[in-house]
Design a protein around this motif. Structure first.
Motif, PDB file in Angstrom:
ATOM      1  N   MET A 175       1.487   5.972   1.524  1.00 47.25           N
ATOM      2  CA  MET A 175       2.230   5.163   2.294  1.00 47.25           C
ATOM      3  C   MET A 175       3.306   4.268   1.800  1.00 47.25           C
ATOM      4  O   MET A 175       4.294   4.004   2.519  1.00 47.25           O
ATOM      5  CB  MET A 175       1.288   4.302   3.076  1.00 47.25           C
ATOM      6  CG  MET A 175       0.008   5.035   3.702  1.00 47.25           C
ATOM      7  SD  MET A 175       0.607   6.277   4.948  1.00 47.25           S
ATOM      8  CE  MET A 175       1.375   5.413   6.333  1.00 47.25           C
ATOM      9  N   VAL A 176       3.076   4.076   0.489  1.00 46.35           N
ATOM     10  CA  VAL A 176       4.229   3.218  -0.066  1.00 46.35           C
ATOM     11  C   VAL A 176       5.480   4.044  -0.490  1.00 46.35           C
ATOM     12  O   VAL A 176       6.455   3.353  -0.411  1.00 46.35           O
ATOM     13  CB  VAL A 176       3.554   2.472  -1.402  1.00 46.35           C
ATOM     14  CG1 VAL A 176       4.695   1.678  -2.124  1.00 46.35           C
ATOM     15  CG2 VAL A 176       2.434   1.752  -1.131  1.00 46.35           C
ATOM     16  N   VAL A 177       5.267   5.491  -0.492  1.00 35.37           N
ATOM     17  CA  VAL A 177       6.132   6.290  -0.678  1.00 35.37           C
ATOM     18  C   VAL A 177       7.350   6.151   0.327  1.00 35.37           C
ATOM     19  O   VAL A 177       8.611   6.056   0.155  1.00 35.37           O
ATOM     20  CB  VAL A 177       5.854   7.872  -0.818  1.00 35.37           C
ATOM     21  CG1 VAL A 177       6.898   8.706  -0.982  1.00 35.37           C
ATOM     22  CG2 VAL A 177       4.990   7.850  -2.065  1.00 35.37           C
ATOM     23  N   VAL A 178       7.032   5.944   1.396  1.00 34.97           N
ATOM     24  CA  VAL A 178       7.883   5.937   2.515  1.00 34.97           C
ATOM     25  C   VAL A 178       8.980   4.304   2.562  1.00 34.97           C
ATOM     26  O   VAL A 178      10.101   4.674   2.774  1.00 34.97           O
ATOM     27  CB  VAL A 178       7.204   5.623   4.014  1.00 34.97           C
ATOM     28  CG1 VAL A 178       8.000   5.352   5.113  1.00 34.97           C
ATOM     29  CG2 VAL A 178       6.609   7.045   4.241  1.00 34.97           C
ATOM     30  N   THR A 179       8.378   3.531   2.117  1.00 39.43           N
ATOM     31  CA  THR A 179       9.240   2.158   1.703  1.00 39.43           C
ATOM     32  C   THR A 179       9.899   1.861   0.368  1.00 39.43           C
ATOM     33  O   THR A 179      10.566   1.036   0.402  1.00 39.43           O
ATOM     34  CB  THR A 179       8.507   0.936   2.474  1.00 39.43           C
ATOM     35  OG1 THR A 179       7.371   1.009   1.491  1.00 39.43           O
ATOM     36  CG2 THR A 179       8.099   1.204   3.785  1.00 39.43           C
ATOM     37  N   ASP A 180       9.407   2.592  -0.533  1.00 33.19           N
ATOM     38  CA  ASP A 180       9.747   2.447  -2.115  1.00 33.19           C
ATOM     39  C   ASP A 180      10.713   3.370  -2.563  1.00 33.19           C
ATOM     40  O   ASP A 180      10.236   4.599  -2.695  1.00 33.19           O
ATOM     41  CB  ASP A 180       8.542   2.169  -2.907  1.00 33.19           C
ATOM     42  CG  ASP A 180       8.949   1.694  -4.315  1.00 33.19           C
ATOM     43  OD1 ASP A 180       9.361   2.595  -4.923  1.00 33.19           O
ATOM     44  OD2 ASP A 180       8.350   0.803  -4.494  1.00 33.19           O
ATOM     45  N   PRO A 181      11.988   3.154  -2.805  1.00 27.87           N
ATOM     46  CA  PRO A 181      12.951   4.214  -2.905  1.00 27.87           C
ATOM     47  C   PRO A 181      12.535   4.956  -4.387  1.00 27.87           C
ATOM     48  O   PRO A 181      12.537   5.951  -4.563  1.00 27.87           O
ATOM     49  CB  PRO A 181      14.310   3.319  -3.237  1.00 27.87           C
ATOM     50  CG  PRO A 181      14.142   2.187  -2.130  1.00 27.87           C
ATOM     51  CD  PRO A 181      12.811   1.977  -2.200  1.00 27.87           C
ATOM     52  N   PRO A 182      12.328   4.159  -5.405  1.00 25.77           N
ATOM     53  CA  PRO A 182      11.935   4.791  -6.628  1.00 25.77           C
ATOM     54  C   PRO A 182      10.768   5.762  -6.624  1.00 25.77           C
ATOM     55  O   PRO A 182      10.675   6.790  -7.069  1.00 25.77           O
ATOM     56  CB  PRO A 182      11.670   3.823  -7.720  1.00 25.77           C
ATOM     57  CG  PRO A 182      12.346   2.443  -7.194  1.00 25.77           C
ATOM     58  CD  PRO A 182      12.037   2.702  -5.653  1.00 25.77           C
ATOM     59  N   LEU A 183       9.636   5.299  -5.722  1.00 27.54           N
ATOM     60  CA  LEU A 183       8.487   6.287  -5.550  1.00 27.54           C
ATOM     61  C   LEU A 183       8.986   7.580  -4.714  1.00 27.54           C
ATOM     62  O   LEU A 183       8.505   8.498  -4.922  1.00 27.54           O
ATOM     63  CB  LEU A 183       7.383   5.458  -4.952  1.00 27.54           C
ATOM     64  CG  LEU A 183       6.723   4.502  -5.891  1.00 27.54           C
ATOM     65  CD1 LEU A 183       5.392   3.918  -5.068  1.00 27.54           C
ATOM     66  CD2 LEU A 183       6.294   5.052  -7.068  1.00 27.54           C
ATOM     67  N   ARG A 184       9.782   7.178  -3.679  1.00 24.26           N
ATOM     68  CA  ARG A 184      10.221   8.326  -2.732  1.00 24.26           C
ATOM     69  C   ARG A 184      11.141   9.365  -3.522  1.00 24.26           C
ATOM     70  O   ARG A 184      10.922  10.409  -3.334  1.00 24.26           O
ATOM     71  CB  ARG A 184      11.017   7.763  -1.671  1.00 24.26           C
ATOM     72  CG  ARG A 184      11.439   8.734  -0.563  1.00 24.26           C
ATOM     73  CD  ARG A 184      12.159   7.974   0.901  1.00 24.26           C
ATOM     74  NE  ARG A 184      13.086   7.257   0.406  1.00 24.26           N
ATOM     75  CZ  ARG A 184      13.117   5.886   0.652  1.00 24.26           C
ATOM     76  NH1 ARG A 184      12.021   5.380   1.341  1.00 24.26           N
ATOM     77  NH2 ARG A 184      14.345   5.064   0.413  1.00 24.26           N
ATOM     78  N   ARG A 185      11.862   8.915  -4.394  1.00 26.83           N
ATOM     79  CA  ARG A 185      12.521   9.528  -5.544  1.00 26.83           C
ATOM     80  C   ARG A 185      11.685  10.649  -6.468  1.00 26.83           C
ATOM     81  O   ARG A 185      11.948  11.544  -6.501  1.00 26.83           O
ATOM     82  CB  ARG A 185      13.597   8.908  -6.322  1.00 26.83           C
ATOM     83  CG  ARG A 185      14.594   9.678  -6.812  1.00 26.83           C
ATOM     84  CD  ARG A 185      15.877   8.717  -7.503  1.00 26.83           C
ATOM     85  NE  ARG A 185      15.543   7.391  -7.921  1.00 26.83           N
ATOM     86  CZ  ARG A 185      15.689   6.315  -7.229  1.00 26.83           C
ATOM     87  NH1 ARG A 185      16.218   6.535  -5.808  1.00 26.83           N
ATOM     88  NH2 ARG A 185      15.486   5.204  -7.297  1.00 26.83           N
ATOM     89  N   LEU A 186      10.748  10.014  -7.183  1.00 25.41           N
ATOM     90  CA  LEU A 186       9.644  10.812  -7.728  1.00 25.41           C
ATOM     91  C   LEU A 186       9.129  11.661  -6.881  1.00 25.41           C
ATOM     92  O   LEU A 186       8.799  13.018  -7.445  1.00 25.41           O
ATOM     93  CB  LEU A 186       8.561   9.895  -8.255  1.00 25.41           C
ATOM     94  CG  LEU A 186       9.079   8.988  -9.385  1.00 25.41           C
ATOM     95  CD1 LEU A 186       7.961   7.967  -9.922  1.00 25.41           C
ATOM     96  CD2 LEU A 186       9.351   9.768 -10.637  1.00 25.41           C
TER      97      LEU A 186
END
Length: 189
Positions: free
Chosen positions: A116-127
């Motif tokens: 769920m954090v991937v949606v709002t966290d750009p570094p995690l979304r990039r990973l």
């Protein structure tokens, strides 16, 4: 200073592993907001300085946890693809199985909390984006059809529904969806 800090100083990989494992356990129990430097350090039996030696910030710790989870998913999916006698759709089957029943990626894993954090966290979304793009490129010949993309997206939708409704275990409806999605990967289209 914890009593075992001196002996672990010579085992940095064990300390790093403990920090990641305890961060994952805290995320499962309290959500990502429960991952604090103090809580993870205390659970791992290290000082906050010891945690910062391995991860320069709380964000770096969360990114390290996320990268570790992606590595576990990778290992699980690679094993499933290698064991699948039918190359066509093998990545998609492995992905769907990982979403529904996987040990690294499944519904009852730390991934459920972090996804769920991937949606709002750009570094995690990039990973995540880098991982999925690399996987899709790698499996383009066997899994590049729109029909298989629909199956993967449906699995993602089931995942999102599961996580956001607070379910704690697979029910008959989800098992049926899982079965239908796997069946779709065997169809020619």
């Amino acid at each position: 200073m914890p009593a075992n800090a001196y002996t672990r100083a010579k085992q940095p990989e064990q300390v790093r592993r403990a920090l990641i494992d305890h961060a994952a356990a805290i995320a499962m129990d309290r959500g990502v907001s429960g991952i604090t430097v103090q809580a993870v350090a205390a659970a791992a039996g290290v000082t906050k300085g010891g945690l910062f030696h391995h991860f320069g910030s709380k964000q770096a710790l969360i990114e390290g946890l996320f990268a570790d989870l992606i590595g576990r998913v990778d290992t699980e999916i690679d094993a499933a693809v290698a064991a699948d006698p039918n190359p066509r759709g093998s990545f998609t089957r492995a992905y769907v199985n990982a979403v529904f029943t996987g040990k690294a990626f499944g519904f009852a894993t730390p991934w459920a909390t972090l996804s769920m954090v991937v949606v709002t966290d750009p570094p995690l979304r990039r990973l995540w984006n880098d991982w999925i793009k690399a996987r899709l490129k790698r499996h383009r010949a066997t899994d590049g059809t729109p029909a298989l993309q629909i199956v993967r997206l449906a699995a993602d939708g089931a995942w999102l529904s599961y996580v956001t409704t607070g379910q704690t275990r697979m029910n008959a409806e989800l098992r049926a969806v899982h079965g239908r999605l796997i069946a779709q990967t065997h169809r020619r289209s």
